[in-house]
Design a protein around this motif. Structure first.
Motif, PDB file in Angstrom:
ATOM      1  N   PHE A  45      83.304 130.963   5.898  1.00  0.00           N
ATOM      2  CA  PHE A  45      83.330 129.517   6.107  1.00  0.00           C
ATOM      3  C   PHE A  45      82.895 129.179   7.530  1.00  0.00           C
ATOM      4  CE2 PHE A  45      85.263 125.455   6.975  1.00  0.00           C
ATOM      5  CZ  PHE A  45      84.945 124.757   5.835  1.00  0.00           C
ATOM      6  N   VAL A  46      83.414 129.945   8.452  1.00  0.00           N
ATOM      7  CA  VAL A  46      83.051 129.727   9.863  1.00  0.00           C
ATOM      8  C   VAL A  46      81.546 129.901  10.043  1.00  0.00           C
ATOM      9  CG1 VAL A  46      83.303 130.633  12.175  1.00  0.00           C
ATOM     10  CG2 VAL A  46      85.289 130.433  10.695  1.00  0.00           C
ATOM     11  N   ALA A  47      81.037 130.966   9.442  1.00  0.00           N
ATOM     12  CA  ALA A  47      79.612 131.244   9.610  1.00  0.00           C
ATOM     13  C   ALA A  47      78.780 130.116   9.010  1.00  0.00           C
ATOM     14  CB  ALA A  47      79.267 132.570   8.955  1.00  0.00           C
ATOM     15  N   LEU A  48      79.229 129.603   7.879  1.00  0.00           N
ATOM     16  CA  LEU A  48      78.464 128.523   7.262  1.00  0.00           C
ATOM     17  C   LEU A  48      78.517 127.264   8.108  1.00  0.00           C
ATOM     18  CD1 LEU A  48      79.254 129.082   3.522  1.00  0.00           C
ATOM     19  CD2 LEU A  48      77.087 129.370   4.686  1.00  0.00           C
ATOM     20  N   ASN A  49      79.628 127.091   8.812  1.00  0.00           N
ATOM     21  CA  ASN A  49      79.720 125.933   9.691  1.00  0.00           C
ATOM     22  C   ASN A  49      78.686 125.976  10.802  1.00  0.00           C
ATOM     23  OD1 ASN A  49      81.598 123.596   9.817  1.00  0.00           O
ATOM     24  ND2 ASN A  49      82.896 125.138   8.876  1.00  0.00           N
ATOM     25  N   MET A  50      78.288 127.190  11.137  1.00  0.00           N
ATOM     26  CA  MET A  50      77.250 127.314  12.169  1.00  0.00           C
ATOM     27  C   MET A  50      75.968 126.627  11.728  1.00  0.00           C
ATOM     28  SD  MET A  50      77.697 131.179  13.527  1.00  0.00           S
ATOM     29  CE  MET A  50      76.217 131.175  14.510  1.00  0.00           C
ATOM     30  N   ILE A  51      75.743 126.603  10.423  1.00  0.00           N
ATOM     31  CA  ILE A  51      74.508 125.985   9.944  1.00  0.00           C
ATOM     32  C   ILE A  51      74.547 124.492  10.164  1.00  0.00           C
ATOM     33  CG2 ILE A  51      72.983 125.788   7.983  1.00  0.00           C
ATOM     34  CD1 ILE A  51      74.680 128.025   6.758  1.00  0.00           C
ATOM     35  N   VAL A  52      75.709 123.909   9.820  1.00  0.00           N
ATOM     36  CA  VAL A  52      75.819 122.463  10.022  1.00  0.00           C
ATOM     37  C   VAL A  52      75.601 122.156  11.494  1.00  0.00           C
ATOM     38  CG1 VAL A  52      77.243 120.461   9.636  1.00  0.00           C
ATOM     39  CG2 VAL A  52      77.466 122.424   8.144  1.00  0.00           C
ATOM     40  N   SER A  53      76.196 122.993  12.343  1.00  0.00           N
ATOM     41  CA  SER A  53      76.049 122.706  13.765  1.00  0.00           C
ATOM     42  C   SER A  53      74.588 122.854  14.173  1.00  0.00           C
ATOM     43  CB  SER A  53      76.956 123.600  14.593  1.00  0.00           C
ATOM     44  OG  SER A  53      76.476 124.920  14.575  1.00  0.00           O
ATOM     45  N   LEU A  54      73.937 123.848  13.598  1.00  0.00           N
ATOM     46  CA  LEU A  54      72.516 124.007  13.909  1.00  0.00           C
ATOM     47  C   LEU A  54      71.756 122.732  13.561  1.00  0.00           C
ATOM     48  CD1 LEU A  54      70.200 125.813  14.749  1.00  0.00           C
ATOM     49  CD2 LEU A  54      69.930 126.461  12.378  1.00  0.00           C
ATOM     50  N   TYR A  55      72.139 122.141  12.443  1.00  0.00           N
ATOM     51  CA  TYR A  55      71.445 120.938  11.996  1.00  0.00           C
ATOM     52  C   TYR A  55      71.404 119.882  13.101  1.00  0.00           C
ATOM     53  CZ  TYR A  55      70.775 116.450   9.756  1.00  0.00           C
ATOM     54  OH  TYR A  55      70.338 115.198   9.456  1.00  0.00           O
ATOM     55  N   LYS A 108      76.155 111.883  25.145  1.00  0.00           N
ATOM     56  CA  LYS A 108      77.438 112.360  25.642  1.00  0.00           C
ATOM     57  C   LYS A 108      78.442 112.505  24.510  1.00  0.00           C
ATOM     58  CE  LYS A 108      78.581 110.141  29.631  1.00  0.00           C
ATOM     59  NZ  LYS A 108      78.597 108.839  30.327  1.00  0.00           N
ATOM     60  N   ARG A 109      78.434 111.495  23.657  1.00  0.00           N
ATOM     61  CA  ARG A 109      79.330 111.542  22.517  1.00  0.00           C
ATOM     62  C   ARG A 109      78.991 112.734  21.633  1.00  0.00           C
ATOM     63  NH1 ARG A 109      82.762 107.666  21.380  1.00  0.00           N
ATOM     64  NH2 ARG A 109      83.458 107.722  19.250  1.00  0.00           N
ATOM     65  N   PHE A 110      77.697 112.933  21.525  1.00  0.00           N
ATOM     66  CA  PHE A 110      77.223 114.058  20.724  1.00  0.00           C
ATOM     67  C   PHE A 110      77.740 115.371  21.297  1.00  0.00           C
ATOM     68  CE2 PHE A 110      74.097 117.432  20.682  1.00  0.00           C
ATOM     69  CZ  PHE A 110      73.951 117.640  19.332  1.00  0.00           C
ATOM     70  N   LEU A 111      77.600 115.487  22.605  1.00  0.00           N
ATOM     71  CA  LEU A 111      78.064 116.723  23.228  1.00  0.00           C
ATOM     72  C   LEU A 111      79.573 116.864  23.118  1.00  0.00           C
ATOM     73  CD1 LEU A 111      75.715 116.820  26.296  1.00  0.00           C
ATOM     74  CD2 LEU A 111      75.819 118.473  24.446  1.00  0.00           C
ATOM     75  N   ALA A 112      80.252 115.720  23.094  1.00  0.00           N
ATOM     76  CA  ALA A 112      81.699 115.772  22.930  1.00  0.00           C
ATOM     77  C   ALA A 112      82.046 116.407  21.587  1.00  0.00           C
ATOM     78  CB  ALA A 112      82.267 114.365  23.008  1.00  0.00           C
ATOM     79  N   PHE A 113      81.433 115.900  20.552  1.00  0.00           N
ATOM     80  CA  PHE A 113      81.768 116.455  19.235  1.00  0.00           C
ATOM     81  C   PHE A 113      81.280 117.885  19.107  1.00  0.00           C
ATOM     82  CE2 PHE A 113      82.319 111.975  18.041  1.00  0.00           C
ATOM     83  CZ  PHE A 113      83.597 112.094  17.544  1.00  0.00           C
ATOM     84  N   SER A 114      80.152 118.139  19.720  1.00  0.00           N
ATOM     85  CA  SER A 114      79.692 119.522  19.652  1.00  0.00           C
ATOM     86  C   SER A 114      80.691 120.432  20.353  1.00  0.00           C
ATOM     87  CB  SER A 114      78.306 119.633  20.267  1.00  0.00           C
ATOM     88  OG  SER A 114      78.334 120.365  21.445  1.00  0.00           O
ATOM     89  N   SER A 115      81.267 119.944  21.449  1.00  0.00           N
ATOM     90  CA  SER A 115      82.240 120.807  22.130  1.00  0.00           C
ATOM     91  C   SER A 115      83.491 120.950  21.281  1.00  0.00           C
ATOM     92  CB  SER A 115      82.561 120.261  23.517  1.00  0.00           C
ATOM     93  OG  SER A 115      83.406 119.158  23.413  1.00  0.00           O
ATOM     94  N   ILE A 116      83.809 119.920  20.518  1.00  0.00           N
ATOM     95  CA  ILE A 116      84.954 120.060  19.611  1.00  0.00           C
ATOM     96  C   ILE A 116      84.680 121.176  18.609  1.00  0.00           C
ATOM     97  CG2 ILE A 116      86.200 118.932  17.745  1.00  0.00           C
ATOM     98  CD1 ILE A 116      85.914 116.333  19.298  1.00  0.00           C
ATOM     99  N   ALA A 117      83.487 121.146  18.050  1.00  0.00           N
ATOM    100  CA  ALA A 117      83.144 122.186  17.079  1.00  0.00           C
ATOM    101  C   ALA A 117      83.172 123.560  17.740  1.00  0.00           C
ATOM    102  CB  ALA A 117      81.770 121.905  16.491  1.00  0.00           C
ATOM    103  N   GLN A 118      82.711 123.629  18.991  1.00  0.00           N
ATOM    104  CA  GLN A 118      82.725 124.920  19.682  1.00  0.00           C
ATOM    105  C   GLN A 118      84.146 125.450  19.813  1.00  0.00           C
ATOM    106  OE1 GLN A 118      80.012 126.448  20.529  1.00  0.00           O
ATOM    107  NE2 GLN A 118      78.472 124.857  20.463  1.00  0.00           N
TER     108      GLN A 118
END
Lengths: 493, 644, 466, 104, 173
Positions: free
Chosen positions: C400-410, C287-297
């Motif tokens: 920069f935004v596009a590169l952030n997608m990679i971190v999120s993919l990780y 849940k926490r993970f999804l929380a941060f992922s939603s922040i990134a979204q």
């Protein structure tokens, strides 16, 4: 010829695979699907040939433009030229071989084949799309199947490798994305359409930004130095068919993109950055070759040699002469077939000996003559033996590169040429230690290739020999397309 | 004009044999393999003779000059308009001569191998490889296009590799075949770049056009090529030198010769075919093919050819005097003889009398093929008999193998330059050409000729005389008819080939060249030859300790020569220490730790930062509010005071 | 009067459902499982009803405004709530306060509807509170759990603090312009420095609700502690609705200050993506993970918002639609697993594929969609967000935004890896899905696959934006 | 001392606002934090009324806003107190620092 | 200094000082009482501005409602007479600094801003009639919709409170 069949057929196959009841059905469906695809691809070649003979001078044949996201001016625009046809043929060959080689996969067979077909779908789509958005879509489609193939069915530190591969490739495609957006907005009415973009002169400032983004982005796929490090890890961890697809098809996506998108659309910047490209690719060629020399794992050997060989592709593109570009495309096709075959053979050996370390093998020619002979042939192809495809491609690149009269290009060419010696060293080292030498006791009961493996080898060998013995057809296929690109480059002053 | 199919069949037949035996040999035609291969070869040889006869005596000559006939040319791969690889057939004196030599020697070896290789498990494979080799070699000699030549050049290299590595389970054979391939490959790098240079300036890859353009001072291509220089040498010189490097590699010229002695790990008939008669002369053939360019446009390169050939000849001869492995002695002798051919070209000029060296070189190539193949096959018979390569294990074999003995003796006489055997005539011509053009080479050649006689007879006496042979337990005689027949046929060739008036057929410009023969000139070399034989007689006829004493007296030279002047060690040093340790290993390390390390470091860094900043999420709601406030204040400050 | 009903239809429908539920609760006539079915049915009706008899118009002076785009947005939110009722069936089924839970949820939804339809600051504030306070109560619905009450406490206090600051900003705005109407404010803004102060203060409230860094800190704690359905509601419905009104606020109300908020969005979106990604990377609780992922979204959503164009609006709406499917699928799977096995740690997902292939595939699809990988809809959603952002030709930022997608993919791959690759001696045993769950997950998966490929949907949204 | 006007009231309200903020940030007892929130809301109310009175008396927007804020404050306080009471039940404490199980 | 001014300053002082004391006092009851005074001070200020209705609402809702609610909750959760725990000095300092900074910036901006004074024309009386009419009007300027909205909010809050605070089963922690 309707090009959508090229996408629909794998899609259909994938759907059938999902519906299949058991593993053997899955295999048969996949095999039939991929063979049908191969027939379709050959049919495409024949149809293309017919059009060409009939005097069709259009840049793209069999064009079709379907509506897709008209709000963004995105269209499902497809069409092929000689380069695409060559790449599609390559893909079809590798897919059939990959399906055959994986016959023994028993772990989650259905998923495995599904992902394989999906991966091939991405490649087909990529090669036929003339809309950059669609192209990007298919480029990325292929990433996750690779990730899963390596991570689930791989060996060694597979999770690490899978991660690295996925992240680096996505990194590359992130750069590609930004570059594509730059192009998109540089067109007056905002368009991703390759043909439309090629008809205008993209402002030089935009080119200067977008070209490196696109080239490096696509370059990551094709192992541009220094973003090649996913290659050894990824290939070595992947299952056999995974490696084959990865090296045989996936790495070619990058080369194709560099050529079709970056260089073709932005010739000014291509000229501007040619020096850097040549330097990087020369480094990749010779550096990859030397790094290969020190590897002990067969898969690492082939992976690093792929870095070196893909360096030729980029070198050919960087040289910007028609012959070099033709050579680059040929090298893509040739390397695709060759490396797929190499990985297939390595997989067969590994399946039997359960090791990939060259020093742990020896004398395999005795117990598995077919496999070892194939290893010989593919090794020889790798080092550019005449009569096999590698020779044709490399020589075309050399001749094309040399036609630049200045010293810089020549030195780069010589460096590239030098790699053929180093290649000989590592290939012979590998073959000498695995296939030749005294046979180890524990291997004396091993068996030779089975029917599916033989079939896979024959399919790929057929491709290699078709190019190696009679390269004219490929040359005739590719040259008209590269000529258009060179004309565009030539128009730049 | 003969039907082109006949010419085409010459290389196709061995290739067909290769395909047939390679694909199905192991399973289906195990026993018939040798017969099939030999039959194919027989037909090919007959066709070659037919073509040769037709060419030389029927349609080849036009206005008194042997012309180049190109009955077939197929555009194989077009790089760009004008520059394309054409697969074709050229008939000119040297290619026709080579057709004959290659098919004939190959036929002999095929026949001989029927006995020699018999019973081995990979019998069909062996014949397949032989077929492949013959095909490639024939393709090479009929090349119309420099790239076609490179194409077959490489194929020749790989078939040599396969044949050397025929006993693939022997580590030494594996090492040898790798070495052979890699060294020649290294040389081919030069060839390739040379091709690129020449083709760029010539604007073509076709031999004919290339020669026309680059060897005629009036043409534009010539002028540009001469004008563009690098390090003081013109582009043509560079191109020809680089091409020559390729040739030197294949022909085992100093210092690229190191692979040849090791190549003797292959089956002996293979050595006879490839490493004595045919493949190793490819370098000579290559220079001869491009001879007008060398002679007219790149005299510096031609000089280099001359000196490299001379040095190799002497160098190899010295080493040959000390070796005890009989095949190695023969290998060094081969190298030495090819040195002869090479410097003969080097001292030649183009056209008319000036072209004597060219003719002589080709003549020697021809005769050498005969007697060297004979020597190897003879040595093969000996080895077959005693199961050893080392001359220490031999001696007194003349009683046990009479046919071998006689044929071997003929070959030795031929190579030593004793009249009237074949070697005498060709060598005389070479020496004469050298004498006329370059005295320093002449002297080297003369010394070498004496040494040649010495070491050949050292070999001969050691095998057939010297100590008495202690018969081994089992005896299977000299080998059957199939092994003897080639020996006899070749011996006839070695004895009689010299009487062909070679100059009438082969010359640098195609016009017949009258054979010159100066009796007084021949005295010196013949005398030296006899002296060499005499010394060998004294030292090796009977078992004694004189050789050791003499060796001890020039100990350092002897040891150096015995160790082949440490060239191998030098190479080993360069490859193992420099290439592997100083380049390969660091590159591999850098790749894993620095380039890849960088990629991993980015990942680690990200994770590190993530760990570092986790404190912000402290779980304290008041702290959250504080950050909230700070964020608002920060935005206020930023946008009111800084950005605004 | 007819028009009144058709304009106000979405809100009236919700209100009606609230009262039906209240009635059911008071009369205690139904068992919870039957009640759940009723709720699902009502919500489905509500969702379907959203497509008929739609009329654009103003009501109550300028208090309420509706057009087809807003109705589309409301339909998306309706859909999300309907999906929540399906996906969390197995944990809600036995909840003793089920009707209250849905009353609160629907009140919040009603608040959101009014919020996106609001035409002045008062309505906006009130509906924002209506959309928040019931959710805080919902966060506390795991009455026995410490974490739940902690989450509720954090939520109510933070949101009260945030609305305090918002109100202060609104009061200043009122003082500076003399109006609270959205239509009048842009003309009354005078470009003085005080306007920036007002903007910042009002902005923080949105930042708080959308979890923009550094106003995001409550998010993860609340998501983790609250019941799964509440977290899902918060992360999807609440965020989506605020994103919609955020666009109106920036594009319409603060239109004269577009340069300021553009810069603000850039800075904060970078911070949001980076921080969201960095924190998501090291989470072990799903849940926490999804929380941060939603922040990134949200960081990505801001990219599109920053464009200030019609494309920005349409791509945000489109993305929210996709996000509904993707994130709800992820939460749905997590909830099924948590309810059945009580495990919320990602470690527990190891080897899930062996025992629960369906769940694994759905979760993988959802994660791929969140990561923006084709052919899932997330790819299109994210791509359009970024493309919209690129309208300003700020390529460094876009890169920069596009590169952030990679971190999120990780980090999305971390879970995929756990499910498909990692070995586990004791994976979670086979889970029998409630039919509602199964239907919900299938709908989500179908949505994830189809919404992107069917370009008609985006075009429709685009046509609504105009 | 000058005649009190808008700016004086704004000073009071802003002062009260940040006193509330300070209290919110430093009080560890949840109920006192809630009290700080009330201060914050009241300061805003004061702002609205002052603006309505001094600047925009033509309409009663500020006043209505205040009324609604008061209503919301009541609702918010009610829910907050309910939550606090429940927290007290589960944690046996209403110290905010005792409820930080959820973090990182 | 007129009486009105005096009253104003007295009210201001009452509001601020008791507000400040309410956030610093270590005894929770006193804090609540200070809060009460502060709220009363604000009510006084409303009176002072002649917004009697809102002043009355303030007293009724806040003084009569919320403060009482708070005091009840204190009873429910706290042993009376116990001193409140003190926050760490660092946090206090930082919070004070941040609040003061924000206060400073805000006041600076407010004082620098010249508010448009539109006070001259038609003043609307803040009478109960006016307020009532407007509150229930559905036309332009009417507040019927917010009114309804708040009612739903209160309903929701009520339900929420009941569910949360009214627990049936005892908790074993």
């Amino acid at each position: 010829m309707n090009l959508t069949y090229l996408i629909l057929l794998p899609l259909f196959t994938a759907a059938l695979v999902l519906l299949a009841r058991n593993a053997s059905q899955v295999k048969v469906i996949s095999l039939l699907g991929s063979v049908a695809q191969l027939i379709l691809s050959v049919g495409l070649y024949v149809a293309y040939r017919k059009e060409m003979v009939a005097g069709n001078t259009a840049q793209m044949f069999f064009e079709a433009d379907y509506k897709w996201f008209p709000a963004w001016n995105i269209g499902f625009h497809i069409g092929v030229d000689g380069i695409s046809v060559a790449m599609i043929l390559l893909t079809a060959f590798v897919v059939v071989a990959g399906v055959l080689v994986s016959w023994n996969v028993s772990k989650m067979t259905k998923e495995f084949y599904f992902l394989l077909i999906l991966l091939s779908l991405g490649a087909y789509g990529f090669f036929i799309s003339l809309d950059l958005f669609v192209l990007f879509f298919f480029l990325e489609i292929a990433v996750i199947p690779k990730y899963l193939l390596i991570g689930v069915w791989g060996s060694g530190k597979k999770e690490y490798s899978a991660n690295k591969l996925a992240l680096m490739l996505m990194g590359g495609s992130a750069l590609v994305l930004v570059g594509l957006l730059g192009l998109y907005f540089s067109y007056a009415g905002h368009s991703f359409d390759l043909m439309k973009l090629s008809s205008i002169h993209i402002p030089i400032q935009i080119q200067k930004i977008c070209f490196p983004l696109l080239f490096v982005g696509f370059g990551v796929f094709t192992a541009i130095f220094p973003f090649h490090t996913w290659v050894p890890d990824g290939h070595s961890s992947a299952p056999t068919a995974g490696s084959m697809f990865l090296a045989g098809i996936s790495m070619k996506l990058g080369g194709y993109g560099c050529l079709r998108v970056a260089t073709f659309l932005m010739p000014d910047a291509a000229k501007e950055y040619a020096t850097i490209i040549i330097i990087l690719s020369s480094i990749a060629i010779i550096y990859g070759a030397f790094a290969t020399m020190m590897q002990k794992d067969l898969k690492y050997i082939n992976a690093y040699s792929s870095v070196s060989h893909c360096g030729f592709v980029l070198l050919g593109i960087g040289m910007l002469t028609q012959t070099a570009l033709t050579g680059a495309v040929m090298q893509m096709v040739s390397h695709g077939l060759m490396t797929a075959l190499f990985f297939a053979v390595i997989g067969m050996i590994y399946e039997r000996t359960h090791t990939r370390m060259v020093q742990e093998m020896g004398g395999l020619l005795k117990v598995m003559p077919f496999i070892a002979t194939t290893l010989f042939i593919v090794g020889l192809c790798s080092l550019g033996l005449p009569g096999l495809s590698g020779f044709v491609a490399e020589m075309t690149i050399f001749v094309g590169s040399w036609s630049h009269p200045d010293n810089f290009h020549r030195i780069a060419t010589i460096i590239a040429c030098m790699s053929i010696v180093v290649t000989a060293v590592y290939i012979l080292r590998a073959i000498g230690q695995t296939a030749m030498g005294p046979l180890k006791e524990e291997y004396s009961t091993l068996t030779d290739a089975k029917w599916n493996e033989k079939a896979a080898v024959i399919v790929l060998l057929a491709g290699i020999l078709a190019i190696g013995i009679a390269p004219g057809w490929l040359n005739d296929l590719v040259r008209p397309a590269t000529e258009i690109i060179t004309q565009k480059i030539g128009a730049v002053k | 004009m003969p039907n082109v199919i006949y010419i085409l069949l010459i290389p196709i037949l061995p290739f067909a044999a290769f395909l047939l035996l390679g694909l199905f040999g192991r399973k289906y035609i195990k026993n018939g393999a040798g017969i099939i291969g030999t039959l194919c070869m027989l037909i090919a040889a007959a066709l070659a003779l037919y073509i040769a006869y037709g060419y030389f005596f029927d349609y080849g000559k036009l206005d008194g000059v042997y012309r180049k006939i190109i009955p077939l040319k197929y555009n194989w791969l077009e790089f760009s308009p004008g520059i394309s690889i054409d697969m074709g057939i050229v008939l000119d004196p040297i290619s026709v001569m080579m057709l004959v030599v290659v098919t004939f020697i190959s036929l002999m070896v095929h026949i001989y191998s029927l006995g020699y290789i018999k019973g081995e498990e990979r019998f069909p494979t062996y014949y397949a490889f032989l077929g492949l080799f013959t095909f490639s070699m024939l393709g090479l000699v009929i090349s119309t296009n420099i790239f076609q030549m490179y194409f077959f050049w490489e194929l020749v290299g790989v078939s040599s590799f396969l044949l050397i590595g025929y006993y693939y389970d022997k580590p030494s054979a594996v090492a040898a075949c790798k070495k052979a391939f890699i060294v020649t490959r290294f040389a081919d790098l030069g060839f390739l770049i040379g091709i690129l240079v020449l083709s760029y300036y010539g604007g073509t890859l076709d031999f004919n056009e290339l020669i026309q353009r680059l060897a005629s001072p009036e043409s534009n291509e010539f002028k540009t090529a001469i004008a563009s220089s690098f390090l003081g040498l013109s582009a043509i010189t560079w191109g020809t030198v680089l091409v020559f490097i390729g040739g030197a590699g294949k022909s085992a010229m100093f210092p690229l010769h190191i692979w040849l002695p090791d190549a003797m790990e292959g089956p002996t008939p293979v050595s006879a075919l490839i490493h004595a008669a045919t493949m190793v002369v490819a370098g000579v053939f290559l220079v001869a093919r491009l001879f007008p360019v060398f002679a007219i446009s790149a005299p510096e390169a031609l000089n280099l050819v001359g000196y490299v050939g001379a040095v190799s000849a002497l160098f190899a001869a010295v080493i040959a005097c000390t070796q005890t492995d009989i095949k190695r002695v023969l290998a060094y002798s081969t190298m030495s003889q090819i040195g002869y051919m090479m410097f003969a070209l080097g001292v030649s000029g183009y056209g008319g009398e000036e072209g004597l060296g060219y003719t002589a070189s080709m003549f020697h190539l021809f005769t050498h093929a005969m007697f060297k193949a004979l020597l190897f096959l003879g040595a093969g018979a000996v080895i077959h008999y005693v199961h050893s390569n080392d001359m220490k294990d031999m001696g007194g074999l003349r009683k046990f193998m009479p046919v071998t003995h006689i044929t071997f003796l003929i070959a030795c006489l031929a190579i030593a330059g004793v009249p009237p055997f074949a070697g005498f005539f060709s060598k005389e011509e070479i020496l004469l050409a050298a004498y006329q053009h370059n005295t320093s080479i002449y002297w080297i050649a003369l010394i070498t000729s004496g040494l040649t006689a010495f070491y050949m007879f050292r070999l001969y006496f050691n095998i057939f005389w010297n100590k008495e042979h202690h018969a081994h337990g089992e005896h299977h005689g000299e080998g059957g008819f199939v092994m003897m027949m080639p020996l006899i046929l070749l011996a006839i060739g070695a004895a009689g080939a010299g009487f062909i008036h070679f100059g009438e057929f082969v010359s640098s410009d195609g016009a017949p060249l009258a054979s010159v023969f100066h009796l007084q000139f021949s005295i010196a070399p013949v005398a030296l030859g006899f002296a060499g034989i005499l010394v060998a007689w004294i030292l090796y006829k009977k078992q004694n300790d004189k050789p050791d004493k003499i060796a001890a007296s020039v100990k350092s030279l002897y040891i150096a020569a015995y160790h082949k002047f440490y060239i191998d060690e030098l190479y080993l040093f360069i490859t193992k220490k420099i290439l592997f340790n100083l380049i390969g290993r660091p590159v591999a390390w850098i790749d894993r730790h620095i380039v890849d390390g960088l990629m991993n470091a980015i990942g680690d860094l990200t994770r590190g930062i993530a760990e570092l900043i986790k404190g912000f999420q402290s779980g304290k709601v008041q702290q959250y509010a504080l950050y909230f406030l700070c964020g608002a204040v920060g935005l206020l400050l930023l946008f009111i005071y800084i950005w605004h | 009067m007819n028009e009144f009903f058709s304009i106000l239809k979405p809100e009236l429908l919700i209100t009606a459902i609230i009262f039906i539920l209240l009635f059911v609760k008071i009369t205690k006539t139904m068992k919870t499982s039957a009640l759940l079915l009723l709720i699902q049915g009502l919500l489905l009706l509500n969702f379907v009803g959203g497509f008929f008899f739609n009329t654009e118009g103003n009501l109550f002076g300028d208090m309420y405004f509706s057009n087809h785009l807003l109705m589309m947005q409301k339909s998306i939110l309706n859909l999300a709530v309907f999906l929540i009722s399906l996906l969390f069936a197995n944990c809600l089924r036995h909840h003793e306060h089920l009707p209250e839970y849905f009353i609160l949820m629907l009140s919040a939804l009603l608040g959101m509807f009014f919020m996106i339809s609001s035409q002045n600051m008062l309505m906006f504030y009130l509906s924002l509170e209506l959309a928040t306070i019931p959710v805080a109560a919902m966060a506390n619905f795991d009455l026995e759990k410490k974490a739940s009450s902690e989450a509720a406490m954090k939520m109510i206090l933070s949101s009260a603090f945030s609305s305090g600051i918002l109100l202060f900003g609104i009061s200043m705005l009122y003082g500076a312009t003399g109006t609270i109407s959205f239509n009048e404010i842009p003309f009354a803004l005078d470009g003085s420095v005080l306007n920036i102060l007002i903007l910042v203060f009002i902005f923080t409230a949105f930042a708080f609700k959308l979890s923009i860094v550094p106003f995001h800190l409550w998010t993860a704690d609340v998501y983790e502690g609250a019941p799964m359905a509440t977290s899902a509601f918060l992360s999807v419905v609440s965020k989506g609705s605020v994103a919609f009104i955020f666009i109106t606020m920036l594009y319409k109300v603060f239109q004269p200050m577009s340069e300021t908020w553009y810069n603000m969005l850039i800075i904060l979106s970078i911070a949001t993506m980076v921080i969201g990604n960095l924190f998501a990377m090291r989470q072990q609780n799903i849940k926490r993970f999804l929380a941060f992922s939603s922040i990134a979204q949200v960081g990505f959503i801001m990219v599109a918002i920053s464009s200030g164009s019609a494309k920005g609006i349409s791509s945000v709406v489109y993305f929210v639609l996709i996000y509904v499917f993707s994130n709800l699928a992820a939460f749905g799977v997590a909830s099924v697993i948590a309810t059945q096995s009580g495990k919320e740690r990602i470690d527990a997902y190891k080897g899930l594929y062996k025992t629960n292939p369906f769940l694994s595939w759905v979760l993988a699809l959802a994660l791929f969609s969140l990561a923006g990988i084709p052919p899932t809809a997330g790819f299109f959603g994210k791509l359009f967000l970024i493309s919209a952002g690129a309208f300003k030709a700020n390529y460094g930022y876009i890169a920069f935004v596009a590169l952030n997608m990679i971190v999120s993919l990780y980090y999305y791959l971390v879970i995929v890896r756990a499910m498909f690759m990692d070995r586990n001696e004791q994976p979670i045993e086979k889970i029998h899905l409630h039919p509602a769950n199964k239907i919900g997950l299938i709908i989500c998966a179908g949505g994830i696959v189809c919404i992107g490929l069917i370009s008609w949907i985006f075009d429709h949204i685009q046509s609504l934006v105009g | 001392m000058m005649e009190p006007g808008l700016y004086h009231i704004l000073f009071i309200s802003a002062g009260l606002f940040f006193i509330g903020v300070y209290g919110f940030l430093t009080r560890r007892n949840l109920i006192t934090m809630l009290m700080s929130i009330e201060l914050i809301l009241n300061s805003v109310n004061l702002n609205f009324i002052a603006f309505n009175k001094y600047l925009w008396p033509g309409k009663l927007d500020g006043l209505f806003f205040t009324i609604f804020i008061i209503a919301i404050a009541a609702a918010e306080a009610a829910v907050a107190i309910a939550i606090i009471i429940n927290l007290y039940r589960t944690h046996r404490s209403i110290d905010v620092e005792d409820a930080e199980q959820l973090k990182y | 200094m007129t009486g009105s001014t005096f009253i104003f300053y007295m009210l201001a002082a009452l509001t601020l000082v008791s507000g400040f004391l309410s956030v610093t006092s270590r005894q929770i009851f006193r804090a609540a009482i200070y809060l009460l005074f502060s709220l009363l001070g604000i009510a006084g200020l409303y009176f002072w501005m002649q917004y009697e209705f809102i002043a009355a609402v303030q007293i009724v809702v806040y003084v009569g409602g919320i403060t009482v609610l708070i005091i009840f909750s204190i009873f429910l959760t706290q042993q009376a007479g116990e001193l409140l725990a003190v926050q760490k000095a660092g946090r206090k300092l930082f919070a004070a600094l941040a609040s003061f900074c924000a206060f400073g910036i805000t006041m600076l901006q407010v004082y620098q801003h010249s508010f448009i004074n539109a006070a001259d024309n038609n003043v609307m009386e803040a009478s109960v009639t006016n307020i009532g009419t407007q509150m229930l009007s559905t036309t332009q300027g009417g507040y019927a919709l917010p009114f309804e909205l708040v009612s739903i909010l209160l309903l929701a809050a009520l339900i929420g409170c009941i569910v949360i605070a009214m627990r049936l089963k005892p908790v074993n922690q």
